[in-house]
Each structure stands twice: as structure tokens, then as C-alpha cells.
Design a protein around this motif. Structure first.
Motif, PDB file in Angstrom:
ATOM      1  N   LYS A 199      23.188  31.692  46.359  1.00 45.11           N
ATOM      2  CA  LYS A 199      22.470  32.963  46.516  1.00 45.11           C
ATOM      3  C   LYS A 199      21.370  32.834  47.565  1.00 45.11           C
ATOM      4  O   LYS A 199      21.096  33.770  48.315  1.00 45.11           O
ATOM      5  N   LYS A 200      20.739  31.680  47.607  1.00 40.37           N
ATOM      6  CA  LYS A 200      19.735  31.435  48.640  1.00 40.37           C
ATOM      7  C   LYS A 200      20.358  31.480  50.026  1.00 40.37           C
ATOM      8  O   LYS A 200      19.716  31.888  51.001  1.00 40.37           O
ATOM      9  N   MET A 201      21.639  31.075  50.118  1.00 40.95           N
ATOM     10  CA  MET A 201      22.351  31.106  51.388  1.00 40.95           C
ATOM     11  C   MET A 201      22.873  32.504  51.726  1.00 40.95           C
ATOM     12  O   MET A 201      23.554  32.692  52.728  1.00 40.95           O
ATOM     13  N   GLY A 202      22.564  33.489  50.864  1.00 38.03           N
ATOM     14  CA  GLY A 202      22.941  34.874  51.157  1.00 38.03           C
ATOM     15  C   GLY A 202      24.169  35.375  50.432  1.00 38.03           C
ATOM     16  O   GLY A 202      24.532  36.547  50.569  1.00 38.03           O
ATOM     17  N   LEU A 203      24.851  34.542  49.642  1.00 42.39           N
ATOM     18  CA  LEU A 203      26.054  34.957  48.923  1.00 42.39           C
ATOM     19  C   LEU A 203      25.630  35.525  47.574  1.00 42.39           C
ATOM     20  O   LEU A 203      25.560  34.811  46.574  1.00 42.39           O
ATOM     21  N   GLU A 204      25.345  36.805  47.531  1.00 40.41           N
ATOM     22  CA  GLU A 204      24.738  37.403  46.345  1.00 40.41           C
ATOM     23  C   GLU A 204      25.701  38.250  45.537  1.00 40.41           C
ATOM     24  O   GLU A 204      25.423  38.560  44.381  1.00 40.41           O
ATOM     25  N   SER A 205      26.834  38.667  46.113  1.00 41.14           N
ATOM     26  CA  SER A 205      27.813  39.445  45.363  1.00 41.14           C
ATOM     27  C   SER A 205      28.581  38.517  44.432  1.00 41.14           C
ATOM     28  O   SER A 205      29.188  37.543  44.875  1.00 41.14           O
ATOM     29  N   GLU A 206      28.561  38.805  43.117  1.00 47.48           N
ATOM     30  CA  GLU A 206      29.044  37.857  42.115  1.00 47.48           C
ATOM     31  C   GLU A 206      30.221  38.436  41.328  1.00 47.48           C
ATOM     32  O   GLU A 206      30.189  39.588  40.899  1.00 47.48           O
ATOM     33  N   THR A 207      31.290  37.635  41.152  1.00 43.67           N
ATOM     34  CA  THR A 207      32.453  38.017  40.343  1.00 43.67           C
ATOM     35  C   THR A 207      32.787  36.878  39.398  1.00 43.67           C
ATOM     36  O   THR A 207      32.982  35.745  39.824  1.00 43.67           O
ATOM     37  N   GLY A 208      32.874  37.181  38.107  1.00 41.58           N
ATOM     38  CA  GLY A 208      33.156  36.162  37.109  1.00 41.58           C
ATOM     39  C   GLY A 208      34.611  35.727  37.124  1.00 41.58           C
ATOM     40  O   GLY A 208      35.517  36.483  37.488  1.00 41.58           O
ATOM     41  N   HIS A 209      34.847  34.500  36.707  1.00 38.03           N
ATOM     42  CA  HIS A 209      36.190  33.913  36.668  1.00 38.03           C
ATOM     43  C   HIS A 209      36.251  33.010  35.437  1.00 38.03           C
ATOM     44  O   HIS A 209      35.217  32.579  34.924  1.00 38.03           O
ATOM     45  N   VAL A 210      37.447  32.732  34.954  1.00 35.23           N
ATOM     46  CA  VAL A 210      37.567  31.885  33.772  1.00 35.23           C
ATOM     47  C   VAL A 210      38.819  31.019  33.869  1.00 35.23           C
ATOM     48  O   VAL A 210      39.862  31.470  34.363  1.00 35.23           O
ATOM     49  N   TYR A 211      38.699  29.769  33.456  1.00 37.17           N
ATOM     50  CA  TYR A 211      39.817  28.827  33.373  1.00 37.17           C
ATOM     51  C   TYR A 211      40.206  28.659  31.907  1.00 37.17           C
ATOM     52  O   TYR A 211      39.340  28.534  31.040  1.00 37.17           O
ATOM     53  N   LEU A 212      41.507  28.629  31.636  1.00 42.39           N
ATOM     54  CA  LEU A 212      42.018  28.363  30.303  1.00 42.39           C
ATOM     55  C   LEU A 212      43.036  27.233  30.395  1.00 42.39           C
ATOM     56  O   LEU A 212      43.717  27.078  31.408  1.00 42.39           O
ATOM     57  N   THR A 420      41.897  33.206  35.825  1.00 40.37           N
ATOM     58  CA  THR A 420      41.913  34.595  36.263  1.00 40.37           C
ATOM     59  C   THR A 420      40.490  35.123  36.230  1.00 40.37           C
ATOM     60  O   THR A 420      39.560  34.418  35.813  1.00 40.37           O
ATOM     61  N   GLU A 421      40.312  36.355  36.668  1.00 42.04           N
ATOM     62  CA  GLU A 421      38.983  36.943  36.658  1.00 42.04           C
ATOM     63  C   GLU A 421      38.517  37.154  35.222  1.00 42.04           C
ATOM     64  O   GLU A 421      39.297  37.480  34.330  1.00 42.04           O
ATOM     65  N   ALA A 422      37.237  36.975  35.006  1.00 39.67           N
ATOM     66  CA  ALA A 422      36.679  37.099  33.664  1.00 39.67           C
ATOM     67  C   ALA A 422      36.846  38.510  33.115  1.00 39.67           C
ATOM     68  O   ALA A 422      36.910  38.702  31.897  1.00 39.67           O
ATOM     69  N   HIS A 442      33.550  30.369  35.390  1.00 42.72           N
ATOM     70  CA  HIS A 442      33.448  30.085  36.808  1.00 42.72           C
ATOM     71  C   HIS A 442      32.870  31.332  37.474  1.00 42.72           C
ATOM     72  O   HIS A 442      32.859  32.409  36.881  1.00 42.72           O
ATOM     73  N   VAL A 443      32.391  31.225  38.684  1.00 47.38           N
ATOM     74  CA  VAL A 443      31.852  32.387  39.375  1.00 47.38           C
ATOM     75  C   VAL A 443      32.141  32.285  40.870  1.00 47.38           C
ATOM     76  O   VAL A 443      32.052  31.209  41.467  1.00 47.38           O
ATOM     77  N   TYR A 444      32.563  33.409  41.445  1.00 45.70           N
ATOM     78  CA  TYR A 444      32.728  33.532  42.891  1.00 45.70           C
ATOM     79  C   TYR A 444      31.549  34.303  43.447  1.00 45.70           C
ATOM     80  O   TYR A 444      31.145  35.336  42.883  1.00 45.70           O
ATOM     81  N   LEU A 445      30.994  33.824  44.542  1.00 46.79           N
ATOM     82  CA  LEU A 445      29.907  34.520  45.216  1.00 46.79           C
ATOM     83  C   LEU A 445      30.312  34.761  46.660  1.00 46.79           C
ATOM     84  O   LEU A 445      30.959  33.921  47.288  1.00 46.79           O
ATOM     85  N   SER A 446      29.914  35.916  47.191  1.00 48.28           N
ATOM     86  CA  SER A 446      30.335  36.270  48.548  1.00 48.28           C
ATOM     87  C   SER A 446      29.287  37.138  49.215  1.00 48.28           C
ATOM     88  O   SER A 446      28.392  37.692  48.567  1.00 48.28           O
TER      89      SER A 446
END
Length: 458
Positions: A199-212, A420-422, A442-446
Motif C-alpha cells: 500500500k505504501k508503494m501505491g497498490l491500494e485497491s484490495e481484493t480478497g482471495h482464499v486457498y483451500l 478463488t476469490e474470497a 490471501h489478498v491481491y493489491l493493485s
């Protein structure tokens, strides 16, 4: 917790011979950086404890050089990754980190791979060593270039010295040269130092993810070999990770006569008569068995078989329909290269569901296996599964999964992994009914570099 950043990127260790040859050719020793390459080096100064010959420990100013990664760095980077991504601290990252991952990044995207090298001062007896690295890649989606931070790692003794920041800055400079519109990275949700760093690097858009995951031995003991899904339940559309795009598909085999069905596989597997060979190839003794399913008043007959070359475009088209911008993690990573790469390197784990005498593809299941050095376990990975919207509700995904699962049994996979996505509640519920559990968040940031690409970062 080691503040490291990683993406869910997996490639199978076994590849076709011609693919291995291309990688060996592409990964030949690069020349030492000269001219323009030298200008891409950056330096930062930091303090480091140095042990003298008399046993005393003193502080000394050392230089950290951030430079392009080369073949001579592969062993050091891989060993550093092994020490950072362990099964106890970051289990899903541990499963993904393997030799092939590193080689693939360096081969296909060398311009986006960087190392941080510690260069000791004149009074030190230490040698220069790699203390950090960043592996990056580029994804093409709808003519938009996405810069992807695959892995970042810094040696624990050199963390909090600005090395990760400098590596990321150099990556950003490199992707800007290539006209990147979006930058993406991901990490474990509880890896707070990494999340804060991104987030400090500017990637603030967040999408949750999950591993099973699913323990295959436990599943067999509990009798979970058959699906408890009914035909009218929703089908999942799920993905696990992005495989690296390959230059072409020369040398890929084309299956034209081998067929199998989930009913036949499941019934014969319980009797110990399955004709699935240990290498994943389907025996020619296997005859096709049709499945009938009802959804409301409509009745269909579908078949499940290995994926053929003729199916590639139909599989890609279904994915384009089910992996939409409403599911950014899935949408960003689904492209033509993904289908081609999976078919080339993991053809024996690619299945399709068809109707109309095998002419029309209505669903697909793409998978792989992971083998790690110094670990006897083999992991099965269900990478993508999807069913065309108009054919959802017939239990097609459940049948495809059980075919894939039986192949993994013959491959002696110990653990099956999906992700898959959370927010993808349908997919999560589907896999939980099949016995998957042990969720790892897990989390993806963009961030969007171009205002016209904001929909891909939602």
C-alpha cells in the motif's frame, strides 16, 4: 513473520522435452552488465555487522547494489527463497516456490527481475552476496498490459533498510518503459508488513482471495470419493493461479481418440480396476460413458474427456464469459496464453465436458501437479474450472472434478489445492462440499496507472 510478498504462480516441474530445450537456450549465461546495463544499477548505503579476524564484531558501512538478475544469481535467489518461504510460516507460499518458478520468470521476463547484492567494505572478509530479489512479469488482457510482482524477498538480517522499496522502484521503472497500465501484487492476508509495504508503494485497491486444500488420504478414508452435489446446485467458476505464457505450442500432443467418464472412473477406481495410467494417460481400453442430467424440465447428455487441440478456442471463449470484470482476480489472469500454456505443459490434466457428440464444449477443468525438492509429497493443483452459464446447474463441474481427482490419485498426489476469490461464495461452497478446507486468506493489491483501466483494479 517474514515480510515477504508472493503471488500464486505455479508451474509443473515436468515439461515437454522441446520446452526444456528452449528454456535452456533462453537461460544461457548472459554477458556481464556493460554500457546501458550498468546504468540500471542503483546503490544504497547501509550499516552491517562485520566479524573481524580477532572475533570482534564491528559495524561497517556497506553498499547494496540493485541490478538486473542474471543466471549467476539463480542459485542464491532460490536458496534465499527457500529460507523465507517455509511450510511453518507461509504454507501456501512454500508450496508455490520451486526451481521452475524462478527459471520461468528469468527466462520470459528477465528485464523485470532484480536482485539486491551486498558488497562489503574494504576491511571486511565477507564476499558479495544476494540479500534480496524481485521477480516480475507482464500479463496481457484486452490489449492492456498488467505488471505483476510475482515474488519479493529480503534476507531477515537486511530487512527494514529500504531494500524492498528500492527493488520495487526499479521494477516500476522497468514496467513504465514497457507501457504498463496496471500494477498488481499479492500476499497472505495476515502478512501485515507486506500488505502495508504494498500500500505504501501505491497498490491500494484490495481484493480478497482464499486457498483451500484437501488431504487425499483422509478423503479416501472418509469415503468422500463421490460428490454430494445435486444437479440443480450452482456450478463454481474458479481459478487457482496464473501460469507463465509460453512462446508457442510446438510439440504439444493432440489426443484424438481417448475418452473417459467420471462414472466409469469412479466405479472402477473403487474396484481397483481404473485404466488411468500412472503418468496420467488414459488407457485406450476405456470406453466413453455418457451422463444424463436434469435442470428443471430440460434434460441433457454430456461427456467428459481429455481436452483436444480443437477445443482450445471454445475453452478460452467460455472462460471469457464466466471470468468477468466482476471477478478481477480471475478476469485479469485468464487469457489465450494461459490456455495454450496449460495445454502444452499439463495436457494430461486438462479435461472438457461436451455435448452434441463431442462437438460443443460446455465446461473445462485445467490442472497441474507440484513437486518440491527435499519433499516427497506431490501436490495436485486444480488451476481453473468453469462451466458455460447456460449449462450450469447440471452437476457438470462435480463430474469434471472427480475425473481430475482420480487422475491425481493415480499420480499419487498427497494434497489437492484450489483457490478463488474470497467473495466467490458459490465456488467456496462447492469445494467445501467436496471435502476441501483449511482456508488460507490471501489478498491481491493493485493500482491503475492509466485512468482507462480502472475497471481491472476494482
Amino acid at each position: 513473520m517474514v515480510p515477504t510478498i508472493q503471488t500464486a504462480i505455479v508451474k509443473k516441474t515436468r515439461s515437454p522435452p522441446d520446452t526444456r530445450k528452449r528454456r535452456r537456450d533462453a537461460a544461457a549465461s548472459p554477458p556481464e552488465p556493460t554500457g546501458d546495463s550498468v546504468s540500471r544499477r542503483t546503490r544504497l548505503r547501509t550499516r552491517s555487522e562485520v566479524k573481524r579476524g580477532n572475533g570482534n564484531v564491528e559495524e561497517e558501512i556497506v553498499e547494496i547494489v540493485v541490478r538486473p538478475m542474471g543466471l549467476r544469481d539463480v542459485a542464491a535467489v532460490f536458496n534465499l527463497g527457500n529460507s523465507l518461504f517455509t511450510s511453518k510460516t507461509v504454507p501456501n507460499l512454500y508450496r508455490m516456490w520451486e526451481e521452475h518458478t524462478l527459471i520461468e520468470c528469468l527466462t520470459a521476463f528477465r528485464d523485470l527481475c532484480r536482485v539486491a547484492e551486498m558488497q562489503p567494505g574494504p576491511k571486511s572478509s565477507e564476499k558479495a552476496k544476494v540479500v534480496g530479489f524481485l521477480l516480475g512479469s507482464v500479463i496481457m488482457k484486452d490489449a492492456i498490459k498488467i505488471g505483476y510482482v510475482d515474488w519479493v524477498g529480503v534476507h531477515p538480517s537486511y530487512q527494514r533498510r529500504g531494500i524492498a522499496t528500492r527493488l520495487f522502484q526499479e521494477f516500476r521503472k522497468a514496467v513504465e518503459v514497457q507501457g504498463i497500465s496496471i500494477q498488481v501484487a499479492d500476499t497472505q492476508a495476515d502478512n501485515l508488513p507486506a500488505v502495508c509495504f504494498l500500500k505504501k508503494m501505491g497498490l491500494e485497491s484490495e481484493t480478497g482471495h482464499v486457498y483451500l486444500s484437501l488431504n487425499m488420504n483422509q478423503s479416501l478414508e472418509d469415503g468422500n470419493g463421490e460428490s454430494q452435489m445435486t444437479a440443480d446446485e450452482e456450478e463454481p467458476n474458479s481459478h487457482s493461479r496464473r501460469s507463465k505464457p509460453l512462446a508457442n505450442v510446438h510439440g504439444a500432443k493432440v489426443l484424438t481418440t481417448k475418452r473417459y467418464s467420471s462414472d466409469r472412473v469412479a466405479s472402477e477406481a473403487h474396484k481397483g480396476q481404473s485404466h488411468i495410467k500412472p503418468d496420467g494417460e488414459i488407457s485406450m481400453k476405456f470406453s466413453r460413458v455418457s451422463h444424463e442430467a436434469h435442470a428443471g424440465k430440460k434434460k441433457i447428455t454430456f461427456h467428459i474427456r481429455p481436452m483436444w487441440l480443437d477445443d482450445l478456442y471454445q475453452v478460452y471463449s467460455i472462460g471469457e464469459r464466466v471470468f468477468t470484470v466482476n471477478n478481477p482476480n480471475l478476469y485479469r489472469f485468464w487469457d489465450e496464453n494461459e490456455v495454450l500454456a496449460m495445454f502444452q505443459s499439463d495436457e494430461e490434466y486438462c479435461l472438457v465436458a461436451t455435448i452434441d457428440d463431442d462437438e460443443k464444449v460446455v465446461g473445462f477443468c485445467l490442472g497441474t501437479t507440484i513437486e518440491k525438492s527435499h519433499n516427497a509429497w506431490k501436490y495436485g493443483y486444480l488451476t481453473w474450472i468453469g462451466v458455460a452459464p447456460e449449462f450450469q446447474g447440471y452437476g457438470i463441474a462435480g463430474k469434471m472434478f472427480h475425473c481430475f481427482r482420480e487422475i491425481m490419485v493415480r499420480e499419487r498426489a498427497r494434497i489437492l489445492i484450489i483457490d478463488t476469490e474470497a467473495s466467490n461464495a458459490k465456488a467456496i461452497a462447492f469445494f467445501e462440499k467436496l471435502g476441501f478446507g483449511h482456508p488460507e486468506e490471501h489478498v491481491y493489491l493493485s493500482c491503475s496507472v492509466s485512468p482507462n483501466t480502472s475497471k481491472l483494479t476494482a
